[in-house]
Design a protein around this motif. Structure first.
Motif, PDB file in Angstrom:
ATOM      1  N   VAL A  10       3.636 -38.374 -70.267  1.00 41.39           N
ATOM      2  CA  VAL A  10       4.468 -38.392 -69.044  1.00 41.39           C
ATOM      3  C   VAL A  10       5.081 -39.771 -68.775  1.00 41.39           C
ATOM      4  O   VAL A  10       6.299 -39.874 -68.597  1.00 41.39           O
ATOM      5  N   TYR A  15       9.582 -41.338 -69.045  1.00 43.10           N
ATOM      6  CA  TYR A  15      10.432 -42.017 -68.054  1.00 43.10           C
ATOM      7  C   TYR A  15      10.949 -43.355 -68.584  1.00 43.10           C
ATOM      8  O   TYR A  15      11.597 -44.098 -67.863  1.00 43.10           O
ATOM      9  N   LEU A  66       5.062 -50.139 -55.435  1.00 47.70           N
ATOM     10  CA  LEU A  66       5.294 -48.808 -54.867  1.00 47.70           C
ATOM     11  C   LEU A  66       5.737 -48.917 -53.413  1.00 47.70           C
ATOM     12  O   LEU A  66       6.337 -48.006 -52.857  1.00 47.70           O
ATOM     13  N   LEU A 113       0.217 -39.666 -52.584  1.00 53.74           N
ATOM     14  CA  LEU A 113      -1.043 -39.931 -53.272  1.00 53.74           C
ATOM     15  C   LEU A 113      -2.221 -39.885 -52.317  1.00 53.74           C
ATOM     16  O   LEU A 113      -3.338 -39.575 -52.718  1.00 53.74           O
ATOM     17  N   PHE A 163      -0.976 -47.781 -63.458  1.00 55.59           N
ATOM     18  CA  PHE A 163      -1.845 -47.472 -62.326  1.00 55.59           C
ATOM     19  C   PHE A 163      -2.992 -46.578 -62.759  1.00 55.59           C
ATOM     20  O   PHE A 163      -2.800 -45.612 -63.501  1.00 55.59           O
ATOM     21  N   ILE A 193       2.573 -38.952 -58.116  1.00 56.08           N
ATOM     22  CA  ILE A 193       2.006 -39.498 -59.357  1.00 56.08           C
ATOM     23  C   ILE A 193       3.130 -39.860 -60.315  1.00 56.08           C
ATOM     24  O   ILE A 193       3.124 -40.930 -60.930  1.00 56.08           O
ATOM     25  N   ARG A 194       4.099 -38.942 -60.420  1.00 56.72           N
ATOM     26  CA  ARG A 194       5.199 -39.196 -61.364  1.00 56.72           C
ATOM     27  C   ARG A 194       5.972 -40.454 -60.964  1.00 56.72           C
ATOM     28  O   ARG A 194       6.398 -41.226 -61.829  1.00 56.72           O
ATOM     29  N   VAL A 195       6.193 -40.616 -59.654  1.00 58.26           N
ATOM     30  CA  VAL A 195       6.885 -41.831 -59.216  1.00 58.26           C
ATOM     31  C   VAL A 195       6.051 -43.042 -59.580  1.00 58.26           C
ATOM     32  O   VAL A 195       6.560 -44.049 -60.071  1.00 58.26           O
ATOM     33  N   ALA A 196       4.724 -42.952 -59.322  1.00 61.84           N
ATOM     34  CA  ALA A 196       3.838 -44.068 -59.671  1.00 61.84           C
ATOM     35  C   ALA A 196       3.844 -44.343 -61.170  1.00 61.84           C
ATOM     36  O   ALA A 196       3.606 -45.463 -61.613  1.00 61.84           O
ATOM     37  N   HIS A 241      -5.762 -38.201 -60.638  1.00 58.53           N
ATOM     38  CA  HIS A 241      -4.372 -37.727 -60.465  1.00 58.53           C
ATOM     39  C   HIS A 241      -3.738 -37.353 -61.786  1.00 58.53           C
ATOM     40  O   HIS A 241      -2.594 -37.716 -62.079  1.00 58.53           O
ATOM     41  N   PHE A 286      -6.049 -44.343 -60.792  1.00 59.05           N
ATOM     42  CA  PHE A 286      -6.370 -43.880 -59.440  1.00 59.05           C
ATOM     43  C   PHE A 286      -7.824 -43.445 -59.343  1.00 59.05           C
ATOM     44  O   PHE A 286      -8.412 -42.983 -60.330  1.00 59.05           O
ATOM     45  N   PRO A 294       5.630 -42.062 -52.631  1.00 51.48           N
ATOM     46  CA  PRO A 294       4.436 -41.950 -53.482  1.00 51.48           C
ATOM     47  C   PRO A 294       3.147 -42.315 -52.746  1.00 51.48           C
ATOM     48  O   PRO A 294       2.109 -41.724 -53.013  1.00 51.48           O
ATOM     49  N   GLN A 328       1.840 -34.262 -54.372  1.00 50.44           N
ATOM     50  CA  GLN A 328       0.984 -35.277 -54.987  1.00 50.44           C
ATOM     51  C   GLN A 328       1.420 -35.519 -56.432  1.00 50.44           C
ATOM     52  O   GLN A 328       1.462 -36.668 -56.891  1.00 50.44           O
ATOM     53  N   GLU A 329       1.726 -34.424 -57.115  1.00 46.78           N
ATOM     54  CA  GLU A 329       2.190 -34.583 -58.498  1.00 46.78           C
ATOM     55  C   GLU A 329       3.466 -35.415 -58.529  1.00 46.78           C
ATOM     56  O   GLU A 329       3.640 -36.280 -59.396  1.00 46.78           O
ATOM     57  N   LEU A 368      -2.113 -34.442 -64.202  1.00 49.00           N
ATOM     58  CA  LEU A 368      -1.304 -33.249 -63.902  1.00 49.00           C
ATOM     59  C   LEU A 368      -2.003 -32.040 -64.509  1.00 49.00           C
ATOM     60  O   LEU A 368      -2.150 -31.926 -65.727  1.00 49.00           O
TER      61      LEU A 368
END
Lengths: 220, 817
Positions: free
Chosen positions: A106, A110, A54, B813, A87, B726-729, A93, A89, B809, B722-723, A95
């Motif tokens: 989700v 991707y 990241l 986060l 990941f 998260i999506r990027v993560a 986290h 957390f 991200p 934040q969402e 949604l």
């Protein structure tokens, strides 16, 4: 699997740079369950972010399965992370506007997966984590432990080679935390390489190796 | 009371803490309030505001005469004959009936001549209206007699102020008007216009004026000459229904022996405000539409601000949750949020009045007559309109979001790590965005339809070269020229015009496009029946040799007239192309014979066919028009019109030509010179107005909707950083985040566009009468308009989407939002 060589991260501050990580050299083999420990500000989460690809702002070398991550452009790095890393957390986290099943889907959305295959994987994962009865619930309808369970399921649904967990039981009580750690142990036995950051000595016992950081240095 | 003051104080402090937000919200609302205040006050002046110095205006009516006829269909007109007026003298349901006609006159002669508008009224006109003079006296019955002596005139306050410097000594002075001198006896009250759309400059007695106009008293008995309009005051206790029935009976009885009945049906009434009657229905209808559209702009602005208020309210969820935990009831929270919004709305209301006063002046000048626009003031009525708009804005923009925010469960906000309730998925937010987009699409479609109508009507080929034509109205008879000398006077003007730099050619004509024309029938030997035109006719024009070249009408067959034709006056005619094709289908009309008039014995030979030229309106039905050489001057042909062809754009030399012609003949009354485009403009005025104002409103609406969507998405992106992290993560590429945000925005936009299109199909039926050449459901207009709004909202969605794509991200986060 993972090889870090003299990896350093710093922020430009005056009069001199502030180092977050100092000359980190580390090897992690496939199938390891590594625990990174240390006091607050030791650089644990920063190291996890770099391992999870990241964060690309560092100097030094990061090799992942023989590939030079440090030399990759951001898009290529993101592609590699997508295909290889999951990941978990501390704050779950999830949604809030999506159901449990939708949250699991989700990460699959991707990847280049057809709708049918995504649905199948979600169903498998729900079954595997014994959450079928909760698939239509929203995160705010679940307990903390259940939310983190969903978080773990989401992290592994795409079958990543590497699972990173940042204080995964930090917001759970001890019973729930133990359940999560048992789950990690199970995943590790099934072949997933796990790197966790934790303050808990008990959680550290679930792994096979501990790396201690202090002030950005590996001290043990 | 002290609680309210305390809440107001808290609201004021809260508003001051967010100056940028307050400024944007106030400005947005001000645009809507300003638009509504401007257009509604215009509508008020046109249709509702009582005319100045008219007693009990609700008891005064204008008379309209409803006709139905197989040839011409159905229509209403206000013009009647003098005998019709005298017939109504026997009506018991009226306490008084007055007649009037108006026209343009010349004040003064020669170089000092100036134009003026005059109303010739019967002696009871002012007493019927209950008007008192500002200075001197008003006209009475004794003034309205042929033996009244020196004719008298009453000035408008406007004329008294501009021409006589408001001098009290104006009474008793002589005022030359056309060929007559009038003694000024009084000044009407300031702002008095008798309810007319165009306020006259002065009033004179009708009897004398009509006698001078006609040269005799035939108008008193001629039932075929419709030149006056009527106004009446209802008798005390009488109803409109009884008065209409009685008037209808009297008119029908009076016309029973006449050959000019023309399908009379009944008498109908309009209010004393002329703009609200049948004659000005198009302008009033357009003004109503524009006022309605301005209301839509206000609603869009309110929806815009409501969304911002909603987002801001939700972002303050923690503060509200703490207040609630400390004992605040829902009503108290709602009041606090509402007061903050109301303060913004009040600031916007003040700004809106300023916009209406300054910016609205241009708009008022366009819709209202000059006198009406001059009379406009920011009075209590305007304040009341602005206050109503402000209240509406306060309710929509702040009460609705206040209720929504306090309805949300704020408890989770207090928990550590918890986030506020989902603004992104709020139905209220979505509904407001959909409403804004729908209304914007509606306005853009309206603008598109008007633009196409304007384009269609401008594209109509009127036949004439409109950019290189001047039309000159002058009456040498007023300067004492009669008989043959009238011709000499006109010839002098023609010569002076031809010597003017920039003039190519000149021609005289008896008749005027877009003004007036004469009907003269004919027979064609050997033909029992001739084609009928729904537009009536055939219409005759008497003209000089250069007419066709000057007007830009091509001679398609044969030839036109020569100068010798005017001297020798042979029996020749040139016919229009439509007349040629309808009267002589498949034949060559050249050489054919027309017997002009009922008793004609001689043939008038057709020597040419000319390109069609419009007779009275670009939208008219096909016309039967023919031309003959202008005969030698006579009393009948004193009303000639001079046409001039210019080398360059005619509007550029109009004033120079006027100055030259004013002094070409001694003592001429005011010479009016107009470019053809100026003459045509009233035909296009409503379409231009509609397309300009609808276009302006549409632009404002799209900008507001785009701004609203941008603000909402920007807030949403900020709120869900934040969402996004998260999506990027979880593996999201930047492009997928962009797609997510844009898709969010465009989903709402598409729904809004659908609703807007549906709304336009419903509203279009009412708008159809104002359009030309394009149906209200025109798919091209709807498609292009919708695409325009979609494109604007796509851009509005793109900007916050780009921000979402750049989310870090790690920062996201770690954030607590």
């Amino acid at each position: 699997m993972i090889k870090l060589v003299n990896l350093e991260k710093s922020f430009d501050t005056k009069p001199s740079p502030t180092f977050v990580l100092r000359r980190i050299t580390l090897d992690i083999q496939a199938g390891d369950f590594v625990t990174i420990m240390g006091p607050s500000g030791a650089g644990k989460s920063s190291l996890l972010s770099i391992l999870g690809m990241l964060d690309g702002e560092y100097v030094g070398e990061y090799w992942f399965n023989g590939q030079a991550v440090h030399g990759l452009k951001p898009k290529a790095r993101a592609d590699l992370a997508r295909s290889s890393v999951g990941f978990v957390f501390q704050q779950y986290h999830l949604l809030d506007d999506l159901t449990v099943a939708e949250n699991l889907e989700v990460p699959l959305s991707y990847r280049n997966l057809k709708s049918g295959e995504r649905s199948a994987r979600v169903a498998d994962t729900l079954d595997r984590f014994r959450m079928v009865g909760k698939k239509d619930l929203y995160p705010n309808q679940l307990s903390g432990g259940q939310q983190q369970l969903v978080g773990v399921a989401r992290a592994v649904i795409a079958a990543p080679a590497l699972l990173l967990a940042d204080e995964p039981t930090g917001n759970l009580h001890s019973e729930q935390g133990r359940e999560i750690m048992e789950l990690f142990r199970q995943l590790n036995r099934q072949g997933t390489t796990i790197v966790q950051v934790t303050h808990s000595e008990e959680n550290a016992t679930f792994g096979n190796r501990v790396v201690r950081l202090k002030d950005g240095w590996v001290v043990g | 009371m002290s609680t309210l003051m305390s809440d107001l104080g808290a609201a004021w402090r809260s508003v001051r803490r967010a100056p940028q937000f307050t400024a944007v919200a106030a400005l947005t609302l001000a645009i809507g309030i300003g638009a509504v205040t401007t257009l509604t006050s215009v509508l008020d002046m046109l249709l509702f505001r009582p005319p100045v110095a008219v007693e009990a205006p609700e008891r005064v009516v204008r008379l309209f005469f409803h006709h139905r006829n197989p040839q011409f269909g159905e229509w209403r007109n206000s013009s009647v004959s003098y005998p019709d007026f005298t017939d109504l003298g026997g009506a018991t349901s009226f306490s008084s009936v007055a007649a009037q006609y108006s026209g343009s006159v010349s004040m003064g002669r020669g170089a000092e001549a100036a134009p003026a508008s005059l109303a010739a009224v019967t002696g009871n006109y002012f007493s019927l209206l209950g008007t008192s003079p500002m200075l001197g006296r008003l006209l009475g019955p004794d003034d309205d007699r042929l033996d009244a002596g020196v004719p008298v005139a009453v000035l408008s306050e406007r004329l008294w102020r501009t021409r006589f410097g408001s001098e009290p000594g104006v009474l008793g002075r002589t005022l030359p008007i056309d060929d007559q001198s009038y003694t000024i006896v009084g000044v009407a009250p300031r702002g008095f216009d008798g309810g007319e759309f165009d306020a006259p400059d002065l009033w004179v007695p009708l009897t004398g004026a009509a006698h001078r106009m006609e040269g005799n008293e035939e108008y008193r008995t001629n039932r075929g000459w419709y030149f006056i309009s009527l106004m009446a005051r209802l008798a005390p206790g009488d109803s409109l229904e009884r008065a209409a029935a009685e008037a209808t009976g009297l008119i029908r009885a009076g016309r029973s022996d006449s050959t000019t009945v023309n399908g009379f049906q009944d008498v109908q009434f309009g209010p004393v405000l002329a703009a609200a009657g049948f004659d000005f229905s198009a302008t009033a209808a357009l003004a109503r539409w524009l006022a309605a559209m301005s209301l839509l702009v206000l609603v869009i602005a309110c929806a815009n601000v409501a969304n911002l208020m909603l987002a801001r309210g939700l972002a303050r969820g923690r503060e509200l949750a703490i207040r609630k935990a400390l004992g605040a009831g829902k009503g108290q929270l709602v009041r606090q949020l509402f007061l903050e919004g109301a303060l913004v709305a009040v600031a916007a209301g003040g700004l809106g009045i300023v916009m209406a006063a300054w910016g609205g002046a241009l708009l008022r000048g366009y819709i209202l007559s000059a006198a009406m626009a001059e009379r406009f003031t920011i009075d209590f009525r305007v304040f009341a309109i602005a206050a109503a708009a402000t209240l509406l804005a306060a309710i929509i923009a702040s009460l609705v979001p206040a209720l929504q925010v306090t309805r949300s469960d704020l408890t989770p906000v207090l928990k550590e790590g918890g986030r506020g309730s989902g603004f992104r998925r709020s139905r209220v937010r979505s509904g407001l965005v959909v409403a804004q987009v729908a209304l914007s699409v509606l306005l853009v479609i309206g603008a598109g339809l008007f633009l196409r109508s304007l384009r269609n009507i401008l594209a109509i080929d009127i036949g004439y070269d409109r950019d290189h034509l001047l039309m000159v109205d002058a009456d040498p008879a007023v300067a004492g020229f009669t008989g043959e000398r009238t011709g000499q006077a006109f010839d002098a003007m023609v010569e002076a015009a031809q010597n003017q730099p920039g003039i190519e050619s000149a021609a005289l004509n008896y008749g005027e496009p877009f003004g007036w024309s004469l009907v003269q029938g004919f027979r064609i030997p050997g033909r029992d029946a001739l084609p009928k035109f729904s537009s009536g006719g055939p219409y005759i024009q008497r003209t000089t040799a250069d007419y066709f070249r000057t007007m830009g009408l091509a001679i398609q067959r044969g030839h036109g007239f020569t100068d010798a034709d005017r001297r020798e006056h042979p029996a020749v005619a040139v016919i229009g192309a439509t007349m040629a094709s309808r009267y002589f289908p498949g034949q060559d009309p050249i050489g054919q014979c027309l017997m002009l008039g009922k008793d004609a014995r001689d043939c008038t030979e057709i020597v040419g066919v000319a390109e069609d030229g419009v007779r009275y309106s670009p939208r008219e039905e096909p016309q039967a028009i023919y031309y003959v050489p202008l005969p030698p001057p006579s009393a009948e042909t004193r009303h000639l019109t001079l046409f001039l062809r210019t080398r360059g754009p005619s509007s550029e030399i109009a004033e120079a030509v006027r100055s030259t012609l004013q002094t070409a003949v001694p003592n001429l009354p005011y010479v009016r010179v107009r470019a053809m485009n100026e003459v045509l403009e009233p035909q296009y005025r409503d379409f231009r107005l509609g397309s300009t104002l609808f276009g302006l409103y549409a632009l404002v609406a799209v900008l507001l909707a785009g701004l609203g969507l941008y603000s909402v998405l920007a807030y949403a992106v900020r709120g869900c950083m934040q969402e996004l992290g998260i999506r990027v993560a979880l593996g999201a590429a930047p492009a997928s985040l962009v797609r997510m945000v844009v898709r969010d925005g465009m989903q709402l936009t598409l729904i809004g566009a659908g609703v807007g299109i549906a709304g336009s199909l419903v509203a279009g039926r009412a708008l159809a009468s104002l359009l030309y050449g394009v149906p209200a459901w025109d798919p091209l207009t709807i498609g292009v308009s919708s695409a325009t709004v979609l494109l604007a909202t796509l851009v509005a969605s793109w900007l916050p989407a780009r921000r979402a794509a750049r989310v870090d991200p790690m920062t996201a986060l770690r954030s607590n939002s």
